[in-house]
Motif scaffolding. Structure first.
Motif: not given
Length: 546
Positions: A26, A29-30, A34, A239-240, A267, A271-272, A275, A340
């Motif tokens: 996560i 991804a984030v 995002n 974004s993932l 995950t 993430n979504s 967003e 990230s």
């Protein structure tokens, strides 16, 4: 006959728990996209109507490819280059291309973190003054857009960038649990809490409702526009953190019995959700700016660096308790970015560590220092914004997309291992995959990625990107891709360290424990496993060979 003289491999590092892996995934991804990319992409592609193609893209591309990356890393127990080599010796360059893309993304991504860190401090007294745009370009970055490379450095950015690199290298020099695992277990929850507080504060601003109406009001006609659907697939894909080795590398540190599909679902939806939360917070804030400035929300809406370092400082100047809001916003950017960055660097370090046979600490210090020097030389200079913009465009919109499409096509249709990957997912996971997953992962997504790449190349060749000079575009754009390709081919040709087992997967370090299978049932995790240097592409074996 079994080779009893071969030395047993060292046991691979593993995350202590599923939660630790999930926080790492996560956290990867984030990221910055995002917060500053998704809100504007949504607004610019139909508002609330965009959420429909976005959800379709999540279900048909995002989650299937996340599962694919998890399966590759978990099955072959290696970084991207070695994982593809274990699949087929000639496929190793694909893994190095992924590592090369990660290398260049990391060196400019760190610069944005340095900016966010400095702006967190500057938020206390709104040091950017009444004209944030002029301050950013002239005072903060001291931007020189005409030079290919200026050679002049900005001292505060230089010092902060060095600090970012020291921190990142120190984290990655530790084992995956003390370093990546411990960092993300702390930073990801703190990020979420901090960002939720910021969003709640934004919802109580004057004009927040106008901003949310602009964000969510659907333009249903946009659904008939193919570019909107391509934008949805692009947003999900970028974004993932799929496609350039992060999730392959992280999944290689999972224990043999790990729920890959369940973790992937968690995950992806986490993430979504972040967003959408970012979209709410950003547009509630932009609504406040539109009311106080007496202009439409569309006139103040923007994305990327302009949103973060120009629009938000302007808003912070006008709002009550602006200093606190600024600290929360730029602090969130920094936290989202650092997790990230760590994941991006891990792709490079894991690949080089296996190739050279070096331990984690040595690899992180040596190659981290090389990356830090390149990063500070290029992105602490007054030409940093130009280099960053070009390099970001080429590595993301061409490099990642090419690597992802090639990986999917090679695994599915050249090596013919799509059924093997499906078997692996089904052997360890709570959600079983089948024909629908194979169609989404190996037909639909490659087609979407190829269309995206074709459109990007077409637009790049039609006119110079950003109005930059040919020298700038050739050096930092096409030149970056050329370095990635050449380095990938050269590194693939170099032999692996004798400490690294390359052409077979040790069953003792890989397969599902016997107690997890019925008596006499073959281990599905080692079906088709690479068994020896003379049978590197065999897919007929149903049991591991010693």
């Amino acid at each position: 006959m079994a080779n009893t003289t071969q030395k047993s491999p060292a046991k691979r590092e593993t995350f202590n728990s599923r939660l630790m892996f999930m926080m790492a995934a996560i956290g990867s991804a984030v990221g910055l996209g995002n917060i500053w990319r998704f809100p504007y992409v949504t607004y610019d592609n139909g508002g609330g109507a965009f959420l429909i193609p976005y959800l379709v893209a999540l279900l048909t591309a995002g989650i299937p490819i996340l599962w694919f990356d998890f399966a590759i890393g978990h099955r072959y127990r290696a970084s991207a280059p070695l994982a593809f080599r274990r699949m087929a010796r000639w496929a190793e360059p694909i893994g190095w291309f992924k590592a090369g893309v990660a290398f260049f993304i990391a060196i400019y991504y760190a610069a944005i973190l340095a900016w966010a860190g400095l702006y967190t401090v500057k938020s206390f007294n709104q040091a950017w003054g009444d004209d944030p745009e002029s301050y950013l370009m002239n005072d903060f970055l001291k931007m020189d857009s005409s030079s290919t490379f200026s050679g002049d450095f900005v001292l505060p950015i230089l010092v902060t960038l060095i600090a970012v690199w020291i921190f990142a290298i120190a984290v990655l020099a530790m084992n995956v649990n003390k370093g990546i695992g411990s960092l993300t277990l702390v930073f990801v929850p703190v990020l979420i809490i901090l960002f939720v507080i910021m969003v709640v504060r934004a919802l109580f601003l004057d004009g927040a409702l106008e901003g949310l109406n602009a964000f969510f009001t659907p333009d249903w006609s946009a659904l008939s526009n193919t570019s909107v659907w391509i934008a949805a697939y692009g947003q999900i894909f970028f974004s993932l953190s799929v496609g350039f080795g992060i999730m392959i590398t992280y999944a290689s540190y999972l224990k043999p019995r790990s729920n890959l599909t369940g973790t992937g679902m968690t995950t992806a939806f986490a993430n979504s959700s972040f967003e959408v939360l970012a979209g709410i917070g950003v547009f509630a804030t932009l609504g406040f700016m539109s009311v106080t400035s007496h202009v439409a929300v569309g006139d103040v809406a923007s994305g990327g660096i302009g949103l973060a370092f120009i629009a938000f400082p302007t808003i912070i100047n006008q709002m009550p308790m602006g200093a606190l809001f600024g600290v929360m916003f730029f602090g969130s950017l920094f936290l989202a970015g650092i997790t990230s960055l760590i994941s991006i660097m891990e792709v490079v370090f894991a690949a080089l560590s296996e190739k050279l046979g070096w331990n984690r600490a040595t690899t992180a210090i040596v190659f981290g220092t090389i990356m830090a020097v390149l990063s500070t030389v290029m992105f602490a200079s007054t030409s940093s914004l130009v280099i960053l913009d070009i390099m970001d465009k080429w590595t993301n919109n061409l490099g990642i997309v090419f690597c992802a499409a090639m990986a999917l096509l090679i695994v599915a249709w050249v090596t013919g291992r799509r059924n093997e990957i499906a078997q692996h997912l089904n052997a360890v996971s709570s959600i079983r995959v089948g024909r629908i997953w194979e169609f989404c992962a190996f037909i639909l997504t490659p087609v979407a990625l190829i269309i995206m790449m074709f459109n990007e190349i077409k637009s790049m060749l039609a006119e110079p990107y950003g109005g930059y000079s040919s020298a700038q575009l050739n050096l930092f754009g096409w030149g970056t891709l050329a370095v990635i390709v050449i380095a990938g081919i050269v590194l693939s040709a170099l032999p692996y360290s004798k400490k690294t087992i390359t052409d077979r997967i040790p069953g003792s370090d890989f397969g599902v424990p016997a107690k997890g299978r019925r008596k006499g049932e073959p281990n599905p995790l080692v079906v088709g496993a690479v068994s020896s240097s003379t049978d590197a592409t065999s897919t007929t074996s149903t049991t591991p060979r010693s």
